[in-house]
Scaffold this motif. Sequence first.
Motif, PDB file in Angstrom:
ATOM      1  N   UNK A 106       0.834  -1.203   0.000  1.00  0.00           N
ATOM      2  CA  UNK A 106       0.000   0.000   0.000  1.00  0.00           C
ATOM      3  C   UNK A 106       0.870   1.255   0.000  1.00  0.00           C
ATOM      4  N   UNK A 107       1.942   1.230   0.768  1.00  0.00           N
ATOM      5  CA  UNK A 107       2.829   2.394   0.821  1.00  0.00           C
ATOM      6  C   UNK A 107       3.523   2.606  -0.517  1.00  0.00           C
ATOM      7  N   UNK A 108       3.924   1.516  -1.173  1.00  0.00           N
ATOM      8  CA  UNK A 108       4.601   1.642  -2.452  1.00  0.00           C
ATOM      9  C   UNK A 108       3.648   2.077  -3.552  1.00  0.00           C
ATOM     10  N   UNK A 109       2.376   1.686  -3.424  1.00  0.00           N
ATOM     11  CA  UNK A 109       1.399   2.026  -4.452  1.00  0.00           C
ATOM     12  C   UNK A 109       0.881   3.454  -4.309  1.00  0.00           C
ATOM     13  N   UNK A 110       1.037   4.047  -3.127  1.00  0.00           N
ATOM     14  CA  UNK A 110       0.506   5.402  -2.902  1.00  0.00           C
ATOM     15  C   UNK A 110       1.304   6.396  -3.741  1.00  0.00           C
ATOM     16  N   UNK A 111       0.605   7.305  -4.412  1.00  0.00           N
ATOM     17  CA  UNK A 111       1.320   8.291  -5.223  1.00  0.00           C
ATOM     18  C   UNK A 111       2.029   9.313  -4.338  1.00  0.00           C
ATOM     19  N   UNK A 112       3.124   9.841  -4.887  1.00  0.00           N
ATOM     20  CA  UNK A 112       3.857  10.891  -4.175  1.00  0.00           C
ATOM     21  C   UNK A 112       3.167  12.210  -4.469  1.00  0.00           C
ATOM     22  N   UNK A 113       2.673  12.857  -3.398  1.00  0.00           N
ATOM     23  CA  UNK A 113       1.904  14.092  -3.569  1.00  0.00           C
ATOM     24  C   UNK A 113       2.803  15.288  -3.864  1.00  0.00           C
ATOM     25  N   UNK A 114       3.934  15.353  -3.209  1.00  0.00           N
ATOM     26  CA  UNK A 114       4.797  16.531  -3.315  1.00  0.00           C
ATOM     27  C   UNK A 114       6.049  16.155  -4.109  1.00  0.00           C
ATOM     28  N   UNK A 115       6.238  16.707  -5.317  1.00  0.00           N
ATOM     29  CA  UNK A 115       7.408  16.335  -6.127  1.00  0.00           C
ATOM     30  C   UNK A 115       8.732  16.674  -5.453  1.00  0.00           C
ATOM     31  N   UNK A 116       8.720  17.639  -4.542  1.00  0.00           N
ATOM     32  CA  UNK A 116       9.962  18.013  -3.861  1.00  0.00           C
ATOM     33  C   UNK A 116      10.467  16.867  -2.997  1.00  0.00           C
ATOM     34  N   UNK A 117       9.581  15.988  -2.556  1.00  0.00           N
ATOM     35  CA  UNK A 117       9.976  14.881  -1.696  1.00  0.00           C
ATOM     36  C   UNK A 117      10.122  13.579  -2.469  1.00  0.00           C
ATOM     37  N   UNK A 118      10.059  13.619  -3.777  1.00  0.00           N
ATOM     38  CA  UNK A 118      10.132  12.400  -4.588  1.00  0.00           C
ATOM     39  C   UNK A 118      11.451  11.675  -4.364  1.00  0.00           C
ATOM     40  N   UNK A 120      13.362  11.719  -1.637  1.00  0.00           N
ATOM     41  CA  UNK A 120      13.321  11.104  -0.313  1.00  0.00           C
ATOM     42  C   UNK A 120      12.478   9.840  -0.353  1.00  0.00           C
ATOM     43  N   UNK A 121      11.344   9.898  -1.046  1.00  0.00           N
ATOM     44  CA  UNK A 121      10.457   8.749  -1.129  1.00  0.00           C
ATOM     45  C   UNK A 121      11.151   7.626  -1.893  1.00  0.00           C
ATOM     46  N   UNK A 122      11.858   7.973  -2.952  1.00  0.00           N
ATOM     47  CA  UNK A 122      12.582   6.960  -3.724  1.00  0.00           C
ATOM     48  C   UNK A 122      13.610   6.235  -2.863  1.00  0.00           C
ATOM     49  N   UNK A 123      14.333   6.987  -2.050  1.00  0.00           N
ATOM     50  CA  UNK A 123      15.324   6.364  -1.157  1.00  0.00           C
ATOM     51  C   UNK A 123      14.628   5.484  -0.129  1.00  0.00           C
ATOM     52  N   UNK A 124      13.506   5.927   0.369  1.00  0.00           N
ATOM     53  CA  UNK A 124      12.754   5.136   1.337  1.00  0.00           C
ATOM     54  C   UNK A 124      12.235   3.854   0.687  1.00  0.00           C
ATOM     55  N   UNK A 125      11.774   3.960  -0.558  1.00  0.00           N
ATOM     56  CA  UNK A 125      11.278   2.778  -1.267  1.00  0.00           C
ATOM     57  C   UNK A 125      12.414   1.765  -1.417  1.00  0.00           C
ATOM     58  N   UNK A 126      13.607   2.240  -1.760  1.00  0.00           N
ATOM     59  CA  UNK A 126      14.751   1.330  -1.910  1.00  0.00           C
ATOM     60  C   UNK A 126      15.064   0.633  -0.586  1.00  0.00           C
TER      61      UNK A 126
END
Length: 162
Positions: A106-118, A120-126
């Motif tokens: 569910x966390x991986x499928x959720x879209x990233x709302x704020x492009x500025x944090x993309x 950070x989210x990518x690193x978290x996904x890894x």
Amino acid sequence: MNTRLVRAAEQVLHAAMQQGRVTAADLACALESAQLLQSPETAAELNRLRARVPELEAERHSTNEALSDAAEQLRADRDRIAELEAERSRPAPVITAAAGLERLRAALAAPVEDPAHAEDVGAQVQRLRALLRGQRTAVGDPHDSPPHPEGRLGDDLPGEER
């Protein structure tokens, strides 16, 4: 002669006589109550004490405020400590592998709302993917582990006698 003191004594004596006090002892008590029988040194000390009363009252007020603030902080600290102790005594939620995997998906499928944090989210996904690989490995067949370095079997196999 100190006319101010004489006039003050006259007024005190006059008021005492109007109240029906006429004996020498009654009049002397009236003068003492008005503090007109004191030595000049005693009167000066009394005046110094009277002058300090507002200063002492202000100091007491300041002390009371500081004490009130300290008591309020202690109550807040006590409440926070009680909250932390309650949290610590609460059992941690048990997350099964299936529930954890579902939350991860569910966390991986959720879209990233704020492009500025993309990024950070990518690193978290890894990091989450690496964690998932580790969990899959840990949940895998327990007999898939590498052999013992000396080539002997472990002591915890079922049915093995010692």
